[in-house]
Design a protein around this motif. Structure first.
Motif, PDB file in Angstrom:
ATOM      1  N   LEU A 114       0.815  -1.217   0.000  1.00  0.00           N
ATOM      2  CA  LEU A 114       0.000   0.000   0.000  1.00  0.00           C
ATOM      3  C   LEU A 114       0.848   1.266   0.000  1.00  0.00           C
ATOM      4  N   ASN A 115       2.137   1.146   0.267  1.00  0.00           N
ATOM      5  CA  ASN A 115       3.043   2.299   0.218  1.00  0.00           C
ATOM      6  C   ASN A 115       3.674   2.489  -1.164  1.00  0.00           C
ATOM      7  N   TYR A 116       3.350   1.624  -2.112  1.00  0.00           N
ATOM      8  CA  TYR A 116       3.899   1.701  -3.467  1.00  0.00           C
ATOM      9  C   TYR A 116       3.379   2.959  -4.164  1.00  0.00           C
ATOM     10  N   ARG A 117       4.290   3.720  -4.766  1.00  0.00           N
ATOM     11  CA  ARG A 117       3.931   4.976  -5.425  1.00  0.00           C
ATOM     12  C   ARG A 117       3.468   4.718  -6.856  1.00  0.00           C
ATOM     13  N   LEU A 118       2.282   5.231  -7.170  1.00  0.00           N
ATOM     14  CA  LEU A 118       1.698   5.106  -8.495  1.00  0.00           C
ATOM     15  C   LEU A 118       2.199   6.205  -9.418  1.00  0.00           C
ATOM     16  N   ASP A 119       1.900   6.081 -10.702  1.00  0.00           N
ATOM     17  CA  ASP A 119       2.323   7.083 -11.684  1.00  0.00           C
ATOM     18  C   ASP A 119       1.736   8.462 -11.411  1.00  0.00           C
ATOM     19  N   ASN A 120       0.598   8.534 -10.724  1.00  0.00           N
ATOM     20  CA  ASN A 120      -0.024   9.830 -10.434  1.00  0.00           C
ATOM     21  C   ASN A 120       0.596  10.516  -9.213  1.00  0.00           C
ATOM     22  N   GLY A 121       1.580   9.883  -8.579  1.00  0.00           N
ATOM     23  CA  GLY A 121       2.262  10.467  -7.429  1.00  0.00           C
ATOM     24  C   GLY A 121       1.715  10.025  -6.081  1.00  0.00           C
ATOM     25  N   TYR A 122       0.529   9.444  -6.066  1.00  0.00           N
ATOM     26  CA  TYR A 122      -0.061   8.949  -4.828  1.00  0.00           C
ATOM     27  C   TYR A 122       0.410   7.527  -4.563  1.00  0.00           C
ATOM     28  N   THR A 123       0.368   7.128  -3.303  1.00  0.00           N
ATOM     29  CA  THR A 123       0.605   5.726  -2.986  1.00  0.00           C
ATOM     30  C   THR A 123      -0.688   4.956  -3.251  1.00  0.00           C
ATOM     31  N   VAL A 124      -0.575   3.639  -3.322  1.00  0.00           N
ATOM     32  CA  VAL A 124      -1.762   2.801  -3.494  1.00  0.00           C
ATOM     33  C   VAL A 124      -2.751   3.069  -2.358  1.00  0.00           C
ATOM     34  N   GLY A 125      -2.248   3.137  -1.133  1.00  0.00           N
ATOM     35  CA  GLY A 125      -3.105   3.399   0.021  1.00  0.00           C
ATOM     36  C   GLY A 125      -3.809   4.736  -0.064  1.00  0.00           C
ATOM     37  N   GLN A 126      -3.102   5.782  -0.496  1.00  0.00           N
ATOM     38  CA  GLN A 126      -3.715   7.096  -0.613  1.00  0.00           C
ATOM     39  C   GLN A 126      -4.796   7.090  -1.684  1.00  0.00           C
ATOM     40  N   GLU A 127      -4.527   6.436  -2.792  1.00  0.00           N
ATOM     41  CA  GLU A 127      -5.527   6.354  -3.865  1.00  0.00           C
ATOM     42  C   GLU A 127      -6.790   5.650  -3.365  1.00  0.00           C
ATOM     43  N   ILE A 128      -6.623   4.578  -2.600  1.00  0.00           N
ATOM     44  CA  ILE A 128      -7.785   3.875  -2.054  1.00  0.00           C
ATOM     45  C   ILE A 128      -8.532   4.768  -1.074  1.00  0.00           C
ATOM     46  N   CYS A 129      -7.815   5.466  -0.197  1.00  0.00           N
ATOM     47  CA  CYS A 129      -8.471   6.358   0.773  1.00  0.00           C
ATOM     48  C   CYS A 129      -9.246   7.471   0.071  1.00  0.00           C
ATOM     49  N   ILE A 130      -8.671   8.035  -0.979  1.00  0.00           N
ATOM     50  CA  ILE A 130      -9.354   9.088  -1.744  1.00  0.00           C
ATOM     51  C   ILE A 130     -10.639   8.537  -2.359  1.00  0.00           C
ATOM     52  N   GLN A 131     -10.529   7.387  -3.014  1.00  0.00           N
ATOM     53  CA  GLN A 131     -11.699   6.797  -3.671  1.00  0.00           C
ATOM     54  C   GLN A 131     -12.781   6.434  -2.656  1.00  0.00           C
ATOM     55  N   MET A 132     -12.390   5.889  -1.521  1.00  0.00           N
ATOM     56  CA  MET A 132     -13.372   5.539  -0.485  1.00  0.00           C
ATOM     57  C   MET A 132     -14.086   6.778   0.036  1.00  0.00           C
TER      58      MET A 132
END
Length: 78
Positions: A12-30
């Protein structure tokens, strides 16, 4: 598998191409799509769907837990 590709093996700490981590992307979407801003010590599971069929668990899960506070990915309390 796509789950491994997009999460670097469930990290979940892996950084995506958009600059967010996987965990942050999930938290945003939730927070934005489901109005759930706070989650604590949750395991994230991978699901797959073929040809508009039902979603099936693909046997993958996160290697660390998900904690969101007000839509922000935070370190889970130990």
């Amino acid at each position: 598998m796509e789950y491994d590709t997009y999460t670097n093996g469930g990290d979940l700490n892996y950084r995506l191409d958009n600059g967010y981590t996987v965990g942050q992307e999930i938290c945003i979407q939730m927070a934005q799509k489901h109005n759930v801003g706070d989650l604590w010590d949750e395991t994230v599971y991978g699901y797959a769907r073929q040809c508009n069929g039902p979603w099936d668990y693909d046997g993958e899960s996160s290697i660390n837990n998900l904690c969101c506070s007000r839509g922000h990915f935070v370190k889970c309390e130990e």
